[in-house]
Design a protein around this motif. Structure first.
Motif, PDB file in Angstrom:
ATOM      1  N   ILE A  75       0.837  -1.204   0.000  1.00  0.00           N
ATOM      2  CA  ILE A  75       0.000   0.000   0.000  1.00  0.00           C
ATOM      3  C   ILE A  75       0.870   1.252   0.000  1.00  0.00           C
ATOM      4  O   ILE A  75       0.578   2.224  -0.709  1.00  0.00           O
ATOM      5  N   LYS A  76       1.967   1.249   0.759  1.00  0.00           N
ATOM      6  CA  LYS A  76       2.875   2.402   0.770  1.00  0.00           C
ATOM      7  C   LYS A  76       3.487   2.625  -0.611  1.00  0.00           C
ATOM      8  O   LYS A  76       3.596   3.764  -1.074  1.00  0.00           O
ATOM      9  N   THR A  77       3.874   1.548  -1.273  1.00  0.00           N
ATOM     10  CA  THR A  77       4.452   1.664  -2.614  1.00  0.00           C
ATOM     11  C   THR A  77       3.428   2.206  -3.601  1.00  0.00           C
ATOM     12  O   THR A  77       3.740   3.087  -4.412  1.00  0.00           O
ATOM     13  N   GLU A  78       2.211   1.697  -3.539  1.00  0.00           N
ATOM     14  CA  GLU A  78       1.153   2.191  -4.428  1.00  0.00           C
ATOM     15  C   GLU A  78       0.879   3.668  -4.172  1.00  0.00           C
ATOM     16  O   GLU A  78       0.635   4.434  -5.108  1.00  0.00           O
ATOM     17  N   ASP A  79       0.909   4.059  -2.901  1.00  0.00           N
ATOM     18  CA  ASP A  79       0.688   5.459  -2.550  1.00  0.00           C
ATOM     19  C   ASP A  79       1.788   6.346  -3.123  1.00  0.00           C
ATOM     20  O   ASP A  79       1.521   7.416  -3.675  1.00  0.00           O
ATOM     21  N   LYS A  80       3.039   5.902  -3.029  1.00  0.00           N
ATOM     22  CA  LYS A  80       4.160   6.672  -3.594  1.00  0.00           C
ATOM     23  C   LYS A  80       4.051   6.760  -5.112  1.00  0.00           C
ATOM     24  O   LYS A  80       4.308   7.814  -5.697  1.00  0.00           O
ATOM     25  N   MET A  81       3.655   5.666  -5.751  1.00  0.00           N
ATOM     26  CA  MET A  81       3.500   5.673  -7.203  1.00  0.00           C
ATOM     27  C   MET A  81       2.396   6.655  -7.619  1.00  0.00           C
ATOM     28  O   MET A  81       2.550   7.401  -8.586  1.00  0.00           O
ATOM     29  N   MET A  82       1.291   6.650  -6.887  1.00  0.00           N
ATOM     30  CA  MET A  82       0.201   7.558  -7.190  1.00  0.00           C
ATOM     31  C   MET A  82       0.637   9.014  -6.999  1.00  0.00           C
ATOM     32  O   MET A  82       0.313   9.892  -7.796  1.00  0.00           O
ATOM     33  N   GLY A  83       1.399   9.269  -5.945  1.00  0.00           N
ATOM     34  CA  GLY A  83       1.921  10.615  -5.702  1.00  0.00           C
ATOM     35  C   GLY A  83       2.845  11.062  -6.817  1.00  0.00           C
ATOM     36  O   GLY A  83       2.787  12.214  -7.273  1.00  0.00           O
ATOM     37  N   THR A  84       3.687  10.142  -7.284  1.00  0.00           N
ATOM     38  CA  THR A  84       4.593  10.474  -8.396  1.00  0.00           C
ATOM     39  C   THR A  84       3.801  10.788  -9.657  1.00  0.00           C
ATOM     40  O   THR A  84       4.107  11.754 -10.363  1.00  0.00           O
ATOM     41  N   LEU A  85       2.788   9.986  -9.941  1.00  0.00           N
ATOM     42  CA  LEU A  85       1.963  10.231 -11.107  1.00  0.00           C
ATOM     43  C   LEU A  85       1.252  11.580 -11.017  1.00  0.00           C
ATOM     44  O   LEU A  85       1.170  12.319 -12.010  1.00  0.00           O
ATOM     45  N   LEU A  86       0.765  11.910  -9.837  1.00  0.00           N
ATOM     46  CA  LEU A  86       0.089  13.194  -9.668  1.00  0.00           C
ATOM     47  C   LEU A  86       1.062  14.355  -9.814  1.00  0.00           C
ATOM     48  O   LEU A  86       0.709  15.402 -10.352  1.00  0.00           O
ATOM     49  N   ASN A  87       2.286  14.183  -9.345  1.00  0.00           N
ATOM     50  CA  ASN A  87       3.298  15.231  -9.494  1.00  0.00           C
ATOM     51  C   ASN A  87       3.682  15.415 -10.955  1.00  0.00           C
ATOM     52  O   ASN A  87       3.902  16.553 -11.407  1.00  0.00           O
TER      53      ASN A  87
END
Length: 90
Positions: A75-87
């Motif tokens: 879940i932490k990895t998915e959250d970081k990936m989503m944050g990167t995509l949003l950035n």
């Protein structure tokens, strides 16, 4: 991400069943429950018609905790990936 969070919720329900069994270990009239995870991560509780076996419950607790903890890094990895995509998008 939904599957991992659902899995964590299922493991939490298993921990609740397990904790209830341990809390009632000294109650002679208590019948222990056995939690099971089904095909779609649904948790069912089955009455064992047996008193609480403390050794089994402690062992189950370790397994349940490991299953719960295995989902957190995903879940932490998915959250970081989503944050990167949003950035990148922003």
């Amino acid at each position: 991400m939904v599957i991992n969070s659902t899995s964590m919720q299922s493991h939490q329900l298993l921990m609740d069943i397990n904790s209830n069994n341990i809390a009632n270990v000294n109650n002679d009239k208590f019948s222990a429950k056995e939690g099971r995870i089904g095909d779609k991560l649904e948790v069912s509780s089955v009455d064992t018609n047996q008193p609480t076996d403390l050794t089994k419950e402690i062992t189950n607790q370790i397994v349940i905790e490991d299953g719960f903890n295995a989902q957190a890094p995903v879940i932490k990895t998915e959250d970081k990936m989503m944050g990167t995509l949003l950035n990148i998008k922003g």
